[in-house]
Design a protein around this motif. Structure first.
Motif, PDB file in Angstrom:
ATOM      1  N   ALA A   9      55.172 -10.583 -19.510  1.00 36.58           N
ATOM      2  CA  ALA A   9      55.042  -9.346 -18.725  1.00 36.58           C
ATOM      3  C   ALA A   9      56.316  -9.042 -17.945  1.00 36.58           C
ATOM      4  CB  ALA A   9      53.854  -9.461 -17.776  1.00 36.58           C
ATOM      5  N   GLY A  10      56.942 -10.080 -17.375  1.00 35.65           N
ATOM      6  CA  GLY A  10      58.217  -9.889 -16.678  1.00 35.65           C
ATOM      7  C   GLY A  10      58.082  -9.285 -15.303  1.00 35.65           C
ATOM      8  N   ASP A  11      58.990  -8.368 -14.983  1.00 33.76           N
ATOM      9  CA  ASP A  11      59.150  -7.888 -13.601  1.00 33.76           C
ATOM     10  C   ASP A  11      58.803  -6.401 -13.455  1.00 33.76           C
ATOM     11  OD1 ASP A  11      60.353 -10.392 -13.100  1.00 33.76           O
ATOM     12  OD2 ASP A  11      62.266  -9.621 -13.847  1.00 33.76           O
ATOM     13  N   GLY A  12      58.826  -5.955 -12.203  1.00 33.02           N
ATOM     14  CA  GLY A  12      58.665  -4.518 -11.906  1.00 33.02           C
ATOM     15  C   GLY A  12      57.360  -3.989 -12.481  1.00 33.02           C
ATOM     16  N   ILE A  13      57.464  -2.918 -13.250  1.00 29.91           N
ATOM     17  CA  ILE A  13      56.260  -2.325 -13.854  1.00 29.91           C
ATOM     18  C   ILE A  13      55.798  -3.100 -15.090  1.00 29.91           C
ATOM     19  CG2 ILE A  13      56.714   0.024 -13.033  1.00 29.91           C
ATOM     20  CD1 ILE A  13      57.838   0.599 -15.909  1.00 29.91           C
ATOM     21  N   GLY A  14      56.579  -4.107 -15.505  1.00 27.35           N
ATOM     22  CA  GLY A  14      56.224  -4.889 -16.706  1.00 27.35           C
ATOM     23  C   GLY A  14      54.752  -5.300 -16.749  1.00 27.35           C
ATOM     24  N   PRO A  15      54.261  -6.012 -15.707  1.00 28.16           N
ATOM     25  CA  PRO A  15      52.869  -6.473 -15.747  1.00 28.16           C
ATOM     26  C   PRO A  15      51.857  -5.331 -15.877  1.00 28.16           C
ATOM     27  CG  PRO A  15      54.106  -7.650 -14.056  1.00 28.16           C
ATOM     28  CD  PRO A  15      55.010  -6.569 -14.556  1.00 28.16           C
ATOM     29  N   GLU A  16      52.136  -4.191 -15.210  1.00 30.32           N
ATOM     30  CA  GLU A  16      51.170  -3.078 -15.268  1.00 30.32           C
ATOM     31  C   GLU A  16      51.098  -2.441 -16.656  1.00 30.32           C
ATOM     32  OE1 GLU A  16      51.767  -0.219 -11.859  1.00 30.32           O
ATOM     33  OE2 GLU A  16      53.180  -1.786 -11.294  1.00 30.32           O
TER      34      GLU A  16
END
Ligand code: IPM
Ligand code: MN
Length: 352
Positions: A9-16
Motif C-alpha cells: 500500500a505504501g504512503d500517502g493516499i496509497g493505503p486508501e
C-alpha cells in the motif's frame, strides 16, 4: 483459480486507493469464482518508520513468492525537504524495480468518452487517443554511477545502456505493436546522446524480425510537443527510463486527471501493477483521492498476470459506468456532486 497477491500500500493516499482495489478484486473473485489471498507487506516511508528500510528483505520475499504485486504509492514530504536524508522512500521503489527485474513499464494513455471535456486539451485533438508508452525501468540515468567532485561543487549522474537492455525492451514494444495498430515509435535524443544512438541502432537492427511493424524514430523534444498536439497519431512508444518518466506524466493530462491512469511493470519475476500517480500526501486520510487508477491497475493485473480477460473487462466496464453516472471523486466532479474514495470503491464493488 487461486492467487496470492502481494499488497504494497505504501504512503500517502496509497493505503486508501489500495483498499478500494481490494474491494473490487474481491468482488471480481466472488463473481468469477476465484480465491485471492492478500499478502500485505511494508514499503516506502511506512517501511522506513517501521524497520529503517524502504524495501525490506521480508517484503521482497513476499513479492517473489506472489503471483502479482499490487502497489499503491510511495513518498513522504518529510524526506523531500531534507536533501541530506540518508534513506528515502523512493530508494525502496528503485530497489524493488531492480530486484524484481521489472525492466518494462507499460503506461497507457487513453480517453474516456464521458470525460472528454475534462481534459485541458481540445476535444477534437484528443478524441480517439489510445497510446501506450513502454518505459525502460531498470537502467539509464536512474541506476548509473553518480556522485560529487570538487569538494561538492560538481555533481554528475551517468546514463548507461547495454545493447541487451535495449533489445529486450524493444522486442516487447514490437510485440505489443503487433497486438495493436502495428505502429512503433522509438523516442530518443540520437542527435546528441551516445546511449540514444545505441537505442536507435539496436531498434533498427530488429526491424527485419518484425516486417509488419512500421517504425518511426523521433527526438524526445519533438515527441513532447506532438504528444500534446496530436496524441491520437501515436500507438506504441518505446523509450529510456528518464524520458519515459517525463513523457508519461505529460501524457496523463490527456485523459483528464492523473488519478485515472494505471500501469504495469513487467520483467523477469513477479509483475507489478500500480497507478501512475504519486502518494499525494496533501490528500492522505481525507477520503478524496481518486481510486480509479489503482482499480484500473487491478484490471491490468487480471489481464496481464493471470490471463483473465473477462475479469479485466468487468472492472473496466464498472469504471466506465461510474464515470457515466457521475459516481466520481472531486477531481472529476467539476464542482458538482462528488463522492468519497470509499464510496466510489463501494459502488464499484457492489456493481460488479
Ligand atoms: C514514477 C515516479 C518514480 C520515478 C519516482 C517516485 C522515483 O515518478 O514511477 O514515475 O521517477 O520512476
Ligand atoms: Mn514519474
Amino acid at each position: 483459480m487461486k492467487f496470492n497477491i502481494a499488497l504494497l500500500a505504501g504512503d500517502g493516499i496509497g493505503p486508501e486507493v489500495i483498499d478500494q482495489a481490494i474491494k473490487v478484486c474481491d468482488a471480481v473473485a466472488f463473481r468469477f469464482n476465484h480465491q485471492i489471498t492478500w499478502k500485505p507487506a511494508l514499503t516506502g516511508a511506512a517501511a522506513i518508520d517501521a524497520v529503517g528500510n524502504p524495501y525490506p528483505d521480508e517484503t521482497h520475499e513476499i513479492c517473489i513468492a506472489a503471483d502479482a504485486v499490487l502497489f499503491g504509492a510511495i513518498g513522504h514530504p518529510k524526506y523531500d525537504n531534507d536533501p541530506s536524508a540518508k534513506v528515502r522512500p523512493e530508494q525502496g521503489l528503485l530497489k524493488m524495480r531492480q530486484k524484481l527485474g521489472l525492466f518494462a513499464n507499460v503506461r497507457p494513455t487513453f480517453t474516456f468518452p464521458s470525460l472528454i471535456d475534462k481534459s485541458p486539451l481540445k476535444k477534437e485533438r484528443i478524441e480517439g487517443t489510445d497510446l501506450v508508452f513502454l518505459r525502460e525501468l531498470t537502467g539509464g540515468i536512474y541506476f548509473g554511477k553518480r556522485g560529487r567532485e570538487d569538494e561538492g561543487n560538481t555533481a554528475y549522474d551517468t546514463c548507461t545502456y547495454t545493447r541487451a537492455e535495449v533489445e529486450r525492451l524493444a522486442r516487447k514494444g514490437f510485440e505489443m505493436a503487433r497486438q495493436r495498430s502495428k505502429k512503433l515509435c522509438c523516442v530518443d535524443k540520437a542527435n546528441v546522446l551516445e546511449t540514444s544512438r545505441l537505442w536507435r541502432e539496436t531498434v533498427q537492427g530488429l526491424e527485419q524480425d518484425y516486417p509488419d511493424i512500421a517504425v518511426t524514430y523521433e527526438f524526445v523534444d519533438a515527441v513532447a510537443v506532438r504528444v500534446s498536439q496530436w496524441p491520437s497519431t501515436y500507438d506504441v512508444l518505446i523509450t529510456e527510463n528518464l524520458f519515459g518518466d517525463v513523457l508519461t506524466d505529460e501524457a496523463s493530462v490527456i485523459s483528464g486527471s492523473m488519478g485515472l491512469m494505471p500501469s504495469a511493470s513487467l520483467g523477469e519475476k513477479t509483475s507489478l501493477f500500480e497507478p501512475i500517480h504519486g502518494s499525494y500526501p496533501q490528500a492522505a486520510g481525507k477520503n478524496i483521492a481518486n481510486p480509479l487508477a489503482t482499480v484500473l491497475s487491478a484490471a491490468m493485473m487480471f489481464e496481464t498476470a493471470f490471463g483473465l480477460v473477462e475479469e479485466a473487462a468487468a472492472i473496466r466496464e464498472v469504471v466506465n459506468q461510474s464515470l457515466a453516472h457521475g459516481i466520481v471523486t472531486e477531481d472529476l466532479s467539476n464542482g458538482g456532486k462528488s463522492y468519497g474514495t470509499r464510496e466510489v470503491g463501494d459502488w464499484l464493488a457492489a456493481t460488479i
